[in-house]
Design an enzyme around this catalytic site. Structure first.
Site, short mmCIF file in Angstrom:
data_model
loop_
_atom_site.label_atom_id
_atom_site.label_comp_id
_atom_site.label_asym_id
_atom_site.label_seq_id
_atom_site.Cartn_x
_atom_site.Cartn_y
_atom_site.Cartn_z
N ARG A 1 2.09 22.19 13.95
CA ARG A 1 1.42 23.19 13.11
C ARG A 1 -0.08 23.02 13.04
O ARG A 1 -0.83 23.98 13.22
CB ARG A 1 1.97 23.14 11.68
CG ARG A 1 3.27 23.87 11.48
CD ARG A 1 4.11 23.15 10.45
NE ARG A 1 4.53 21.86 10.98
CZ ARG A 1 5.60 21.68 11.76
NH1 ARG A 1 6.39 22.68 12.00
NH2 ARG A 1 5.91 20.50 12.26
N THR A 2 -0.54 21.83 12.74
CA THR A 2 -1.97 21.66 12.48
C THR A 2 -2.80 22.00 13.72
O THR A 2 -3.75 22.77 13.65
CB THR A 2 -2.27 20.21 12.00
OG1 THR A 2 -1.39 19.93 10.91
CG2 THR A 2 -3.70 20.08 11.53
N LYS B 1 -9.45 3.11 27.96
CA LYS B 1 -10.39 2.20 28.63
C LYS B 1 -11.13 1.33 27.62
O LYS B 1 -12.04 0.60 27.97
CB LYS B 1 -11.41 3.02 29.42
CG LYS B 1 -10.80 3.94 30.44
CD LYS B 1 -11.90 4.71 31.15
CE LYS B 1 -11.33 5.80 32.03
NZ LYS B 1 -12.36 6.70 32.52
N ARG C 1 -7.27 14.13 14.26
CA ARG C 1 -6.13 13.45 13.62
C ARG C 1 -6.05 12.05 14.21
O ARG C 1 -6.04 11.88 15.44
CB ARG C 1 -4.82 14.21 13.87
CG ARG C 1 -3.60 13.39 13.42
CD ARG C 1 -2.32 14.18 13.42
NE ARG C 1 -2.32 15.14 12.33
CZ ARG C 1 -1.29 15.93 12.04
NH1 ARG C 1 -0.19 15.87 12.78
NH2 ARG C 1 -1.35 16.79 11.04
N HIS D 1 -4.91 14.65 4.10
CA HIS D 1 -4.70 15.76 5.03
C HIS D 1 -5.21 17.01 4.28
O HIS D 1 -4.43 17.84 3.83
CB HIS D 1 -3.22 15.87 5.36
CG HIS D 1 -2.87 16.78 6.50
ND1 HIS D 1 -3.77 17.66 7.08
CD2 HIS D 1 -1.70 16.95 7.17
CE1 HIS D 1 -3.16 18.32 8.06
NE2 HIS D 1 -1.90 17.91 8.14
C1 NCD Z 1 2.44 16.42 8.05
C2 NCD Z 1 1.52 15.34 8.53
O1 NCD Z 1 1.19 15.26 9.72
O2 NCD Z 1 1.07 14.59 7.67
N1 NCD Z 1 2.61 17.45 8.98
C3 NCD Z 1 1.76 18.52 8.95
O3 NCD Z 1 0.60 18.41 9.27
N2 NCD Z 1 2.26 19.69 8.55
C4 NCD Z 1 3.70 15.94 7.46
C5 NCD Z 1 4.58 15.00 8.25
O4 NCD Z 1 4.29 14.63 9.37
O5 NCD Z 1 5.63 14.66 7.69
#
Ligand code: NCD
Length: 324
Positions: A56-57, A86, A107, A135
């Site tokens: 999703r993100t 590397k 991320r 997040h």
């Molecule tokens: C979440 C995350 O990556 O923190 N996912 C997301 O971005 N919707 C939740 C998860 O991984 O459980």
């Protein structure tokens, strides 16, 4: 919005800023697929740099950028497919990518990594999850979803269920909820995954009332938001421990019966077994709508960070130019 990087929701603990973000998201939702949107970020480039998996993100950020006319470059497995293999440091990687792109969505598995990246980046860094830290964009879309589903943010009675220790979406959401004084929070977690003290202190300072339990049934009647999370398997050093608590909560039809008619069920997704598929058909199941809201929130955020209205003002001709 006078913000360069998006690292923590603590930069956004202001109802006016959030209302403005949500209004922009709603406007963009209405105009979705309108050609005029393509002018907003045309010529701008988003780099997504993901050291942990995402569906999703990453997709919604990239879709958001492209819907606003910008373009995207990305690596969804940066640990393997970037110069990290590397031995390059995250800060050097960011120094380089910030010379190519206008915004970086990052991320990373380490708490604090987004802040480290921001220290050396010449372009905005958006934290798309830093380990068990935060997040922020998920929390924006969660709150936007609550507003849409309940009609207001005035009387939120929310149960946060599952992995409250490692779940970063929970950590960001708690802080955002703290600016709505009527909010009541029920933390529902197995003993080993309880909410860390620092988040409880945060709520205490803001006078937000909360309770803690490991019994989901006892909170169902009173709540209007049931926010369920996945047990974060990848954060466990002890797999035996994970196996012993992985199925602590499951939202199934009997649970649904005890939930008020006006309540909504949310989940940041991905789900494993926390929500049975038959729940999807219930109109209170809001998690797929929630994921869609992420697209509009991310469009709104990108617009706020990157849009430069003056780029489109036709150049005024000076008298000298007229004479030529
Ligand atoms: C979440 C995350 O990556 O923190 N996912 C997301 O971005 N919707 C939740 C998860 O991984 O459980």
């Amino acid at each position: 919005m006078n913000i360069k990087h998006v690292i923590s929701v603590e930069q956004f603990l202001d109802k006016t800023i959030l209302a403005d973000l949500f209004d922009t998201a709603s406007f963009l939702e209405q105009k979705d697929s309108h050609n005029s949107l393509k002018r907003i970020l045309s010529g701008k480039l988003l780099a997504s740099l993901f050291y942990e998996p995402s569906t999703r993100t990453r997709f919604s950020f990239e879709a958001a950028m492209q819907k606003l006319g910008g373009s995207t470059i990305s690596t969804e497995n940066a640990t393997q497919f970037s110069s990290v293999t590397k031995g390059e440091s995250i800060q050097d990687t960011i120094r380089i990518i910030s010379q190519y792109a206008d915004v970086i969505v990052l991320r990373h598995y380490e708490e604090g990594s987004a802040l480290k990246a921001a220290e050396v980046s010449s372009v905005p860094i958006i934290n798309a999850g830093d380990g068990i830290g935060e997040h922020p964009t998920q929390a924006f879309l969660d709150l936007f979803t609550i507003q849409k589903e309940l009609g207001s943010l005035k009387d939120i009675r929310i149960a946060l269920v599952g992995d409250l220790l490692y779940g970063r979406t929970i950590h960001s959401l708690i802080k955002l909820l703290s600016i709505y004084p009527q909010t009541q929070i029920s933390f529902v977690a197995p003993e080993q995954l309880k909410i860390p003290e620092k988040y409880k202190k945060f709520l205490e300072q803001k006078n937000i009332s909360f309770e803690e339990t490991n019994n989901l049934e006892t909170v169902l009647e009173n709540i209007n938001v049931l926010y369920v999370t996945r047990i974060q398997k990848e954060r466990f050093a002890d797999i035996e421990l994970y196996n012993s608590i992985k199925n602590s909560f499951e939202i199934n039809l009997p649970i649904l019966d005890k939930l008020s008619d006006n309540a909504v069920i949310m989940h940041p997704l991905p789900r494993v077994k926390e929500i049975a598929p038959e729940i999807d058909l219930d109109r209170r199941a809001a998690y797929f709508r929630q994921a869609r809201n992420g697209l509009y929130i991310r469009m709104a955020l990108l617009q706020k960070l990157l849009y430069e209205p003056t780029r489109f003002v036709p150049q005024q001709k000076t008298p000298e130019m007229e004479m030529e």
